[in-house]
Motif scaffolding. Structure first.
Motif, PDB file in Angstrom:
ATOM      1  N   HIS A  14       7.724   9.536  -7.437  1.00 42.78           N
ATOM      2  CA  HIS A  14       6.738   8.500  -7.126  1.00 42.78           C
ATOM      3  C   HIS A  14       7.392   7.314  -6.419  1.00 42.78           C
ATOM      4  O   HIS A  14       6.804   6.723  -5.509  1.00 42.78           O
ATOM      5  CB  HIS A  14       6.050   8.027  -8.408  1.00 42.78           C
ATOM      6  N   ILE A  15       8.605   6.964  -6.843  1.00 42.74           N
ATOM      7  CA  ILE A  15       9.322   5.856  -6.211  1.00 42.74           C
ATOM      8  C   ILE A  15       9.616   6.173  -4.746  1.00 42.74           C
ATOM      9  O   ILE A  15       9.445   5.328  -3.861  1.00 42.74           O
ATOM     10  CB  ILE A  15      10.644   5.572  -6.966  1.00 42.74           C
ATOM     11  N   VAL A  16      10.037   7.410  -4.481  1.00 43.74           N
ATOM     12  CA  VAL A  16      10.341   7.824  -3.111  1.00 43.74           C
ATOM     13  C   VAL A  16       9.066   7.842  -2.262  1.00 43.74           C
ATOM     14  O   VAL A  16       9.057   7.405  -1.111  1.00 43.74           O
ATOM     15  CB  VAL A  16      11.013   9.214  -3.104  1.00 43.74           C
ATOM     16  N   ILE A  17       7.963   8.323  -2.833  1.00 45.92           N
ATOM     17  CA  ILE A  17       6.689   8.383  -2.102  1.00 45.92           C
ATOM     18  C   ILE A  17       6.204   6.977  -1.761  1.00 45.92           C
ATOM     19  O   ILE A  17       5.711   6.730  -0.651  1.00 45.92           O
ATOM     20  CB  ILE A  17       5.630   9.143  -2.934  1.00 45.92           C
ATOM     21  N   ILE A  18       6.330   6.054  -2.705  1.00 49.99           N
ATOM     22  CA  ILE A  18       5.930   4.659  -2.448  1.00 49.99           C
ATOM     23  C   ILE A  18       6.715   4.088  -1.280  1.00 49.99           C
ATOM     24  O   ILE A  18       6.164   3.394  -0.415  1.00 49.99           O
ATOM     25  CB  ILE A  18       6.146   3.805  -3.717  1.00 49.99           C
ATOM     26  N   HIS A  19       8.011   4.396  -1.252  1.00 49.31           N
ATOM     27  CA  HIS A  19       8.852   3.904  -0.146  1.00 49.31           C
ATOM     28  C   HIS A  19       8.382   4.477   1.188  1.00 49.31           C
ATOM     29  O   HIS A  19       8.322   3.756   2.197  1.00 49.31           O
ATOM     30  CB  HIS A  19      10.309   4.292  -0.408  1.00 49.31           C
ATOM     31  N   PHE A  20       8.021   5.746   1.220  1.00 49.05           N
ATOM     32  CA  PHE A  20       7.608   6.389   2.466  1.00 49.05           C
ATOM     33  C   PHE A  20       6.234   5.918   2.921  1.00 49.05           C
ATOM     34  O   PHE A  20       5.961   5.853   4.124  1.00 49.05           O
ATOM     35  CB  PHE A  20       7.604   7.916   2.292  1.00 49.05           C
ATOM     36  N   LEU A  21       5.349   5.596   1.977  1.00 49.27           N
ATOM     37  CA  LEU A  21       3.978   5.216   2.328  1.00 49.27           C
ATOM     38  C   LEU A  21       3.822   3.741   2.674  1.00 49.27           C
ATOM     39  O   LEU A  21       2.719   3.308   3.025  1.00 49.27           O
ATOM     40  CB  LEU A  21       3.026   5.565   1.173  1.00 49.27           C
ATOM     41  N   SER A  22       4.906   2.975   2.556  1.00 47.69           N
ATOM     42  CA  SER A  22       4.840   1.551   2.889  1.00 47.69           C
ATOM     43  C   SER A  22       5.338   1.350   4.317  1.00 47.69           C
ATOM     44  O   SER A  22       6.334   1.953   4.733  1.00 47.69           O
ATOM     45  CB  SER A  22       5.708   0.739   1.919  1.00 47.69           C
ATOM     46  N   PRO A  23       4.674   0.482   5.105  1.00 41.82           N
ATOM     47  CA  PRO A  23       3.503  -0.338   4.746  1.00 41.82           C
ATOM     48  C   PRO A  23       2.164   0.271   5.157  1.00 41.82           C
ATOM     49  O   PRO A  23       1.133  -0.401   5.129  1.00 41.82           O
ATOM     50  CB  PRO A  23       3.762  -1.612   5.551  1.00 41.82           C
ATOM     51  N   GLU A  24       2.142   1.551   5.574  1.00 47.26           N
ATOM     52  CA  GLU A  24       0.909   2.154   6.103  1.00 47.26           C
ATOM     53  C   GLU A  24      -0.210   2.171   5.070  1.00 47.26           C
ATOM     54  O   GLU A  24      -1.364   1.836   5.394  1.00 47.26           O
ATOM     55  CB  GLU A  24       1.191   3.579   6.601  1.00 47.26           C
ATOM     56  N   LEU A  25       0.112   2.568   3.834  1.00 45.37           N
ATOM     57  CA  LEU A  25      -0.925   2.623   2.799  1.00 45.37           C
ATOM     58  C   LEU A  25      -1.473   1.236   2.459  1.00 45.37           C
ATOM     59  O   LEU A  25      -2.703   1.061   2.423  1.00 45.37           O
ATOM     60  CB  LEU A  25      -0.381   3.317   1.543  1.00 45.37           C
ATOM     61  N   PRO A  26      -0.629   0.225   2.204  1.00 42.26           N
ATOM     62  CA  PRO A  26      -1.164  -1.120   1.975  1.00 42.26           C
ATOM     63  C   PRO A  26      -1.976  -1.647   3.152  1.00 42.26           C
ATOM     64  O   PRO A  26      -3.014  -2.301   2.964  1.00 42.26           O
ATOM     65  CB  PRO A  26       0.087  -1.976   1.745  1.00 42.26           C
ATOM     66  N   GLU A  27      -1.545  -1.371   4.380  1.00 38.99           N
ATOM     67  CA  GLU A  27      -2.300  -1.818   5.553  1.00 38.99           C
ATOM     68  C   GLU A  27      -3.679  -1.174   5.596  1.00 38.99           C
ATOM     69  O   GLU A  27      -4.682  -1.842   5.894  1.00 38.99           O
ATOM     70  CB  GLU A  27      -1.535  -1.463   6.831  1.00 38.99           C
ATOM     71  N   PHE A  28      -3.738   0.110   5.297  1.00 41.00           N
ATOM     72  CA  PHE A  28      -5.031   0.817   5.292  1.00 41.00           C
ATOM     73  C   PHE A  28      -5.978   0.219   4.258  1.00 41.00           C
ATOM     74  O   PHE A  28      -7.170   0.039   4.523  1.00 41.00           O
ATOM     75  CB  PHE A  28      -4.788   2.301   4.998  1.00 41.00           C
ATOM     76  N   ILE A  29      -5.442  -0.114   3.070  1.00 39.29           N
ATOM     77  CA  ILE A  29      -6.285  -0.685   2.012  1.00 39.29           C
ATOM     78  C   ILE A  29      -6.799  -2.064   2.419  1.00 39.29           C
ATOM     79  O   ILE A  29      -7.966  -2.401   2.188  1.00 39.29           O
ATOM     80  CB  ILE A  29      -5.488  -0.765   0.695  1.00 39.29           C
ATOM     81  N   VAL A  30      -5.934  -2.881   3.044  1.00 42.07           N
ATOM     82  CA  VAL A  30      -6.363  -4.213   3.489  1.00 42.07           C
ATOM     83  C   VAL A  30      -7.470  -4.097   4.528  1.00 42.07           C
ATOM     84  O   VAL A  30      -8.499  -4.789   4.462  1.00 42.07           O
ATOM     85  CB  VAL A  30      -5.166  -4.998   4.063  1.00 42.07           C
ATOM     86  N   LYS A  31      -7.301  -3.216   5.504  1.00 37.73           N
ATOM     87  CA  LYS A  31      -8.314  -3.043   6.549  1.00 37.73           C
ATOM     88  C   LYS A  31      -9.617  -2.499   5.977  1.00 37.73           C
ATOM     89  O   LYS A  31     -10.715  -2.841   6.459  1.00 37.73           O
ATOM     90  CB  LYS A  31      -7.787  -2.104   7.640  1.00 37.73           C
ATOM     91  N   LEU A  32      -9.504  -1.663   4.952  1.00 40.69           N
ATOM     92  CA  LEU A  32     -10.701  -1.080   4.345  1.00 40.69           C
ATOM     93  C   LEU A  32     -11.457  -2.101   3.502  1.00 40.69           C
ATOM     94  O   LEU A  32     -12.691  -2.209   3.598  1.00 40.69           O
ATOM     95  CB  LEU A  32     -10.302   0.129   3.486  1.00 40.69           C
ATOM     96  N   LEU A  33     -10.749  -2.854   2.680  1.00 37.71           N
ATOM     97  CA  LEU A  33     -11.397  -3.798   1.764  1.00 37.71           C
ATOM     98  C   LEU A  33     -11.846  -5.076   2.469  1.00 37.71           C
ATOM     99  O   LEU A  33     -12.844  -5.686   2.066  1.00 37.71           O
ATOM    100  CB  LEU A  33     -10.445  -4.155   0.617  1.00 37.71           C
ATOM    101  N   PHE A  34     -11.112  -5.463   3.487  1.00 34.09           N
ATOM    102  CA  PHE A  34     -11.423  -6.727   4.163  1.00 34.09           C
ATOM    103  C   PHE A  34     -11.860  -6.480   5.607  1.00 34.09           C
ATOM    104  O   PHE A  34     -11.454  -7.172   6.520  1.00 34.09           O
ATOM    105  CB  PHE A  34     -10.197  -7.650   4.123  1.00 34.09           C
ATOM    106  N   ARG A  35     -12.688  -5.439   5.759  1.00 32.72           N
ATOM    107  CA  ARG A  35     -13.236  -5.153   7.079  1.00 32.72           C
ATOM    108  C   ARG A  35     -14.054  -6.332   7.582  1.00 32.72           C
ATOM    109  O   ARG A  35     -14.024  -6.689   8.756  1.00 32.72           O
ATOM    110  CB  ARG A  35     -14.098  -3.893   7.022  1.00 32.72           C
ATOM    111  N   LYS A  36     -14.791  -6.945   6.656  1.00 29.34           N
ATOM    112  CA  LYS A  36     -15.556  -8.145   6.979  1.00 29.34           C
ATOM    113  C   LYS A  36     -15.088  -9.282   6.080  1.00 29.34           C
ATOM    114  O   LYS A  36     -15.013  -9.125   4.866  1.00 29.34           O
ATOM    115  CB  LYS A  36     -17.055  -7.910   6.771  1.00 29.34           C
TER     116      LYS A  36
END
Length: 452
Positions: free
Chosen positions: A245-267
């Motif tokens: 899980h630690i390795v996956i978190i490293h690989f998914l950053s920052p794409e996953l956090p960026e996707f969540i920000v764009k999704l939640l704060f579309r407006k």
């Protein structure tokens, strides 16, 4: 080249000094474990009946060292963003990426070498208290009392190991990041950028396939495994998945956090939230550094709590044996957690240099101090929300797997609410921490502007 590294370090030492916390904590951790391990080897007689506990003190070095290799990239990314104009100029003058990477790695090696000398001496005093703490958990039967004395060999090996990890990690990450920074500036190699994305996507796919292979055993038990063999297999897989899980978190950053920000704060419906949203998305290096570090820490702590609750739930009545188990697990998890916490301090210090430029731009645009406070609150809220969402996803998955192990072991899990409360508590602390650090940076810029 060595002379150039020295002069470049002297010129930019103020920025490189921001990496002191992560190297200081790492050297104290390694020095403490090596000092204890060497003292145990020097006093074998008290451990003749119980066996040598040296391996449990080597574990934090291995996991802490791997975590340092992962997290050192965040510091390099922040520093390269700050110095990217200088390195772009060096590249235009004919310096290749290997030379630039060696220049960066050499400067980090200098600061890590100096800091690790201090940390290795501090570790001698920490080792005494650390051994007493583990002894109080495991008991004097398993960890007999021995004299903890200064060990010169442990001191030298600590300095060598930290310096070597710093050089190797910084050279590899600097070479990779320089390719991205220089190519983005030149904007003339789309094939190279596409290749990097394909490689990263391939790495993520391989990690997920490995995760599925490990997790499938929890739901579809192989016919060849039963009884204790099945329990041992699931227990091992659960620990491996925690590290995965630690390795996956490293690989998914920052794409996953960026996707969540764009999704939640579309407006967005306010000035502060809009500016905070784009500030978070623009500062990708800080987003990757902060979110991945904190989420790694939360997942490790929560996973440790859930693992110990399930895997050793049947030992609750045997307090001594339970304490021994918790002491061993704590030793293996403590290393990465301490390195992660130190890295959070480091990236905060390093990011403050870039933040000063942003505040100066805001002042030119006429953004008032009161408006900046609301932007900073919104920005901290976005970071904290990201931490809660991503860490909760990984914690929930780990919780489901833990329940499957508990079912096989016939262990009743009363509650794992502490693991999820840990996520909420750390997120609140991070909200306060981000607000304080960013507002203090704003005030420093304001103070410097008034003096000018």
């Amino acid at each position: 080249m060595l002379t150039l590294i020295y002069y470049q370090f002297c010129y930019t030492k103020k920025q490189w000094l921001g990496t002191i916390p992560v190297f200081l904590i790492s050297s104290i951790l390694v020095g403490t474990c090596l000092t204890i391990a060497n003292n145990i080897s020097a006093n074998p007689i008290p451990f003749q009946d119980v066996g040598t506990p040296t391996p449990i003190f080597v574990g934090p070095i291995i996991f802490g060292g791997l975590t340092l290799l992962f997290l050192i990239s965040s510091s390099i990314q922040l520093l390269l963003n700050y110095f990217k104009e200088d390195y772009q100029t060096w590249n235009n003058l004919g310096t290749n990426r290997n030379q630039l990477s060696f220049l960066i790695a050499g400067q980090i090696t200098i600061i890590s070498f100096l800091v690790s000398i201090v940390g290795s001496f501090i570790s001698f005093f920490v080792a005494r208290y650390y051994y007493s703490l583990v002894q109080s958990l495991a008991g004097k039967t398993q960890l007999p009392s021995i004299p903890i004395v200064f060990n010169f060999k442990a001191c030298c090996f600590t300095v060598l190991l930290i310096s070597l990890l710093a050089f190797c990690g910084s050279f590899i990450h600097a070479h990779k990041i320089l390719n991205q920074v220089i190519q983005s500036e030149e904007n003339n190699n789309p094939k190279g950028n596409k290749l990097l994305r394909v490689v990263k996507l391939g790495g993520v796919i391989v990690l997920f396939l490995l995760w599925i292979w490990l997790a499938s055993v929890f739901f579809y038990h192989p016919a060849s495994l039963s009884g204790d063999n099945l329990i041992f297999k699931l227990d091992d897989n659960l620990l491996i998945i925690l590290i995965l899980h630690i390795v996956i978190i490293h690989f998914l950053s920052p794409e996953l956090p960026e996707f969540i920000v764009k999704l939640l704060f579309r407006k967005t419906y306010s000035y502060s939230s809009t500016l905070a949203k784009w500030q978070v998305l623009e500062n990708r290096s800080y987003l990757k550094s902060l979110s991945s570090s904190v989420i790694m820490g939360i997942v490790l702590i929560s996973g440790f709590l859930m693992y110990s609750k399930v895997s050793y739930g049947d030992l609750a009545s045997q307090s001594q044996q339970s304490n021994e188990t918790n002491a061993v697990l704590l030793l293996f998890v403590a290393g990465p957690i301490l390195v992660i916490l130190a890295n959070i301090i480091t990236i905060t210090i390093l990011s403050s240099f870039a933040e000063k430029r942003i505040v100066q731009q805001w002042n030119v645009l006429g953004i008032s101090k009161s408006q900046r406070y609301f932007v900073r609150l919104s920005e901290a809220g976005i970071y904290s929300l990201l931490i809660v969402i991503v860490s909760s996803i990984f914690n929930f998955v780990y919780y489901v797997l833990s329940l499957q192990l508990a079912k096989v072991m016939s262990v009743k899990v009363n509650s794992s609410v502490n693991a999820f409360l840990c996520t909420l508590l750390i997120s609140i602390l991070m909200f306060i921490f981000i607000v304080i650090t960013k507002i203090s940076t704003d005030r420093t810029v304001d103070k410097g502007t008034k003096e000018i």
